[in-house]
Write an enzyme that holds these catalytic residues in place. Structure first.
Site, PDB file in Angstrom:
ATOM      1  CB  CYS A 149      -5.631  -2.540   6.090  1.00 49.37           C
ATOM      2  SG  CYS A 149      -5.928  -1.168   4.889  1.00 49.37           S
ATOM      3  CB  THR A 188      -4.618  -8.740 -12.075  1.00 49.53           C
ATOM      4  OG1 THR A 188      -4.733  -8.574 -10.845  1.00 49.53           O
ATOM      5  CG2 THR A 188      -3.894  -9.336 -13.025  1.00 49.53           C
ATOM      6  CG  LEU A 234      -1.794  -1.159   1.525  1.00 48.42           C
ATOM      7  CD1 LEU A 234      -3.152  -1.099   2.510  1.00 48.42           C
ATOM      8  CD2 LEU A 234      -3.180  -0.499   0.461  1.00 48.42           C
ATOM      9  CB  ILE A 281     -12.191 -10.879  -3.148  1.00 48.75           C
ATOM     10  CG1 ILE A 281     -11.783 -11.263  -4.816  1.00 48.75           C
ATOM     11  CG2 ILE A 281     -14.222 -11.834  -2.943  1.00 48.75           C
ATOM     12  CD1 ILE A 281     -11.374 -13.653  -4.520  1.00 48.75           C
TER      13      ILE A 281
HETATM   14  C1  LIG Z   1      -1.543  -4.155  -7.525  1.00 46.17           C
HETATM   15  C2  LIG Z   1      -1.911  -4.117  -7.131  1.00 46.17           C
HETATM   16  C3  LIG Z   1      -2.468  -3.956  -6.070  1.00 46.17           C
HETATM   17  C4  LIG Z   1      -3.082  -4.213  -5.122  1.00 46.17           C
HETATM   18  N1  LIG Z   1      -4.173  -2.199  -4.131  1.00 46.17           N
HETATM   19  C5  LIG Z   1      -5.108  -2.374  -3.697  1.00 46.17           C
HETATM   20  C6  LIG Z   1      -5.373  -1.000  -2.646  1.00 46.17           C
HETATM   21  O1  LIG Z   1      -4.785  -0.085  -3.156  1.00 46.17           O
HETATM   22  N2  LIG Z   1      -6.197  -1.109  -2.249  1.00 46.17           N
HETATM   23  C7  LIG Z   1      -7.298  -2.075  -2.084  1.00 46.17           C
HETATM   24  O2  LIG Z   1      -8.875  -2.150  -1.875  1.00 46.17           O
HETATM   25  N3  LIG Z   1      -6.661  -3.380  -3.476  1.00 46.17           N
HETATM   26  C8  LIG Z   1      -6.407  -3.417  -4.274  1.00 46.17           C
HETATM   27  N4  LIG Z   1      -5.493  -4.030  -4.596  1.00 46.17           N
HETATM   28  C9  LIG Z   1      -6.726  -5.425  -5.055  1.00 46.17           C
HETATM   29  C10 LIG Z   1      -7.436  -5.302  -6.464  1.00 46.17           C
HETATM   30  O3  LIG Z   1      -8.066  -4.587  -6.451  1.00 46.17           O
HETATM   31  C11 LIG Z   1      -8.766  -6.952  -6.926  1.00 46.17           C
HETATM   32  O4  LIG Z   1      -9.159  -6.295  -5.610  1.00 46.17           O
HETATM   33  C12 LIG Z   1      -7.584  -8.054  -6.697  1.00 46.17           C
HETATM   34  O5  LIG Z   1      -6.691  -7.737  -7.231  1.00 46.17           O
HETATM   35  C13 LIG Z   1      -8.739  -9.045  -7.224  1.00 46.17           C
HETATM   36  O6  LIG Z   1      -8.800  -8.554  -8.371  1.00 46.17           O
HETATM   37  P1  LIG Z   1      -8.317  -8.702  -9.717  1.00 46.17           P
HETATM   38  O7  LIG Z   1      -8.466  -9.988 -10.205  1.00 46.17           O
HETATM   39  O8  LIG Z   1      -9.224  -8.403 -11.136  1.00 46.17           O
HETATM   40  O9  LIG Z   1      -7.042  -8.388  -9.573  1.00 46.17           O
HETATM   41  C14 LIG Z   1      -4.383  -4.431  -5.203  1.00 46.17           C
HETATM   42  C15 LIG Z   1      -4.349  -5.232  -6.303  1.00 46.17           C
HETATM   43  C16 LIG Z   1      -3.193  -5.999  -7.016  1.00 46.17           C
HETATM   44  C17 LIG Z   1      -3.415  -7.008  -8.178  1.00 46.17           C
END
Ligand SMILES: Cc1cc2nc3c(=O)[nH]c(=O)nc-3n(C[C@H](O)[C@H](O)[C@H](O)COP(=O)(O)O)c2cc1C
Ligand SMILES: Cc1cc2nc3c(=O)[nH]c(=O)nc-3n(C[C@H](O)[C@H](O)[C@H](O)COP(=O)(O)OP(=O)(O)OC[C@H]3O[C@@H](n4cnc5c(N)ncnc54)[C@H](O)[C@@H]3O)c2cc1C
Ligand code: FES
Lengths: 303, 260
Positions: free
Chosen positions: A128, A264, A72, A189
């Site tokens: 967190c 992603t 973060l 999620i």
């Molecule tokens: C590199 C990265 C950084 C992320 N940073 C945050 C964040 O700052 N806050 C948050 O709530 N979720 C964060 N996530 C989670 C994503 O928002 C999302 O919930 C999760 O990756 C599932 O979706 P996806 O499979 O499409 O990536 C992050 C995910 C990735 C891969």
């Protein structure tokens, strides 16, 4: 054809958002994506002060996905309000600010600052670790979730989305707690905690040892959880986890999500959000769907 | 703002330079037109299980034809780079670029420069050698077998170091500099961290301006995800901490600016 959806009184032109942390505040993707075409931009988590994040390597590739332990890293709320919100205000899209903290006080400080800002909603990242509770994530304890949600709701002055962690035994219990605390919507999620070991180097692939797994590999788990939560609460649900195509997004919508977020997939296809939004329209045309809202949760009706 | 593109590129040719080291020319259109030495491209596999980009430096840029050359090492069995190595003329590959800042050419203009490459850090030095306008001393270090040496010989005074002593100076690039009593007022370097660390120390001792090209694991390649940071002396432009992004603020940094 009507692709609009409404979440807590906020109308999105289409159901496609960016997933927090995968799109920055939109600047870097501005070269690839017309932000005006997105339902909403959800920004990277922001805290009360700048966070340094974790040591590198912060990411690793896993089969069909990735694992991240960025930690973060963020510039803190001051810089964010001065720089990122004005940037996003130039576009005709909704602004959802993702908030992180180590303690209720830290969350509340950010929420209070944001309550005066021209944003549409806040998304509260409760994955967190809570420094006051042995570093268990806020989102892993229903009692904490309800209390934190209620505290935030009181001062937010605009709709709040509680973003749920999948790293729990029963996600519906947490979802109900957030709803009871006054959440206007739920998103899920967040990433699934994982570990990968580099056998050549005989060490962990990411310096933090564990990381959050995301991408297509996690999609079936995410769809299941969205389905369970959508059937357990009355507030709207925003679905995410491995969405890369319109069909992926539609799975979540049919399972009960009112809107979806692409995470992603942005990394390997910077235009993924736009392609998902366009693909949903194609699907509606093909299946003669007048209003996107007709599709939400209808998988139940066909069961 | 610098322009970046994500596109499908056709492979113009592929050649194996040494066991495990491949050279590929790509038809990259506008990416080649925008590119400068020291920048890189993200290369994507066709394999849906390997989603993240492989960042690979530009070894040569042919703006007229819109071609780019990359020279890369296959890191192991079942890797993305192994998949790239099996591609042949006419196949296509998804790429994004040009990414990163590149080597500052103006800083070296008219000056006496070291261009130092080590191992698989050697390739980006070729386009730099072609474009840099100054007195060029090209010092390349290899473990044993060498590649690209003929091209280097045509673009400057070439010095060679091998760890096993099979050619040139036995030892590393700094040994080659000492053995040949070379001097410079500016250094450009790319290679493994131990080499960069030694060059950083050398440059500080001799008070020479030194630019190093850094490496880190990447996801977005464009500065959004904060995966690829390195510790910096200055506060970074993104988070206002001390974490510069290799993909966007780099990969080329002043050696005094970053922890290696
Ligand atoms: C590199 C990265 C950084 C992320 N940073 C945050 C964040 O700052 N806050 C948050 O709530 N979720 C964060 N996530 C989670 C994503 O928002 C999302 O919930 C999760 O990756 C599932 O979706 P996806 O499979 O499409 O990536 C992050 C995910 C990735 C891969
Ligand atoms: C700016 C930059 C320029 C580079 N230029 C070159 C070059 O010109 N030639 C060359 O051979 N190599 C170069 N590399 C290293 C190259 O990116 C890795 O060797 C490559 O990504 C490994 O992928 P793989 O498919 O072989 O391995 P896999 O094991 O399949 O990779 C798994 C994941 O780890 C990442 N990864 C593994 N090693 C590295 C590494 N050293 N750096 C960054 N990511 C890594 C991969 O990108 C992938 O996401 C460069 C790296 C950077 C950061
Ligand atoms: S790879 Fe995403 S910020 Fe550098």
């Amino acid at each position: 054809m009507d692709t609009r959806v409404t979440i807590a009184g906020v109308e999105l032109k289409n159901p496609v958002m960016t997933a927090s942390g995968t799109f920055g505040s939109g600047q870097e993707y501005g070269e690839f994506v017309d932000l005006n075409q997105l339902g909403a931009v959800v920004t990277k988590g922001v805290a009360n002060v700048p966070w340094e994040g974790n040591p590198t390597p912060r990411i690793a590739e896993v089969h069909g996905g990735m694992m991240n332990a960025i930690g973060l890293q963020n510039p803190g709320i001051d810089v964010f309000c001065k720089r990122d919100i004005p940037y996003l205000k130039q576009f005709d899209t909704k602004i959802i600010v993702n908030v992180c903290g180590h303690s209720p006080e830290e969350y509340l400080e950010v929420v209070e600052r944001l309550s005066d800002e021209p944003i549409d909603m806040m998304e509260i990242n409760i994955s967190c670790p809570n420094v006051n509770a042995g570093f268990l994530a806020f989102g892993q304890d229903a009692g904490n979730v309800e209390k934190l949600t209620a505290q935030i709701k009181k001062i937010a002055g605009r709709p709040i989305i509680m973003k749920l962690t999948p790293n729990v035994t029963d996600i519906t219990e947490i979802a109900r707690a957030a709803e009871a605390g006054g959440a206007d919507a739920l998103s899920l999620i967040n990433t699934l905690t994982g570990m990968q070991i580099d056998v050549e180097r005989r060490t962990f692939s990411v310096a933090n040892k564990t990381g959050g797994v995301s991408g297509p590999a996690v999609k079936p788990i995410a769809v299941r959880m969205v389905y369970q939560v959508a059937n357990a609460v009355k507030v709207p649900v925003i679905g995410m986890g491995g969405i890369a195509t319109a069909e992926d997004a539609l799975e979540f919508i049919l399972a009960g999500a009112t809107a979806v977020a692409v995470g992603t997939a942005n990394f390997y296809n910077p235009r993924a959000t736009i392609e998902v939004a366009e693909g949903i329209k194609d699907y509606m045309r093909r299946h003669k769907v007048e209003k996107l809202t007709e599709l939400i949760g209808i998988v139940n009706a066909h069961a | 703002m610098a322009c970046k593109f994500k596109r499908t590129a056709a492979i113009v040719s592929q050649e194996c330079l040494l066991p495990g080291i491949f050279s590929m020319w790509l038809e990259a259109g506008e990416i080649a037109k925008e590119a400068v030495p020291g920048q890189f491209i993200s290369m994507y596999t066709k394999d849906k299980s390997k989603l993240l980009p492989r960042p690979i430096s530009l070894c040569e840029i042919d703006k007229e034809k819109g071609f780019l050359r990359v020279v890369y090492r296959v890191t192991g069995k079942d890797t993305g780079t192994e998949q790239f190595s099996r591609m042949v003329k006419g196949d296509t590959i998804e790429i994004m670029g040009p990414l990163g800042n590149g080597f500052p050419l103006d800083a070296g203009k008219g000056r006496k420069a070291f261009l130092i490459g080590g191992g698989i850090g050697v390739p980006p030095m070729l386009e730099l050698a072609k474009q840099l306008d100054g007195e060029k001393q090209l010092i390349m270090g290899y473990r044993d077998k060498q590649f690209l040496t003929e091209e280097f010989e045509q673009n400057g005074a070439f010095y060679l170091a091998t760890e096993d002593g099979s050619a040139g100076t036995k030892g590393n690039v700094l040994d080659a500099i000492r053995e040949n009593s070379l001097t410079a007022d500016i250094i450009y370097a790319c290679g493994p961290s131990p080499m960069l660390r030694a060059i950083k120390r050398y440059a500080e001792e001799k008070q020479i301006v030194c630019y190093v090209s850094m490496e880190e694991h990447m996801a977005c390649g464009i500065g959004a995800c904060l995966a690829c940071v390195c510790k910096s002396k200055e506060v970074d432009g993104h988070s206002h901490v001390h974490n510069k992004r290799v993909c966007k603020d780099g990969p080329v940094f002043l050696s005094t600016e970053v922890e290696i």
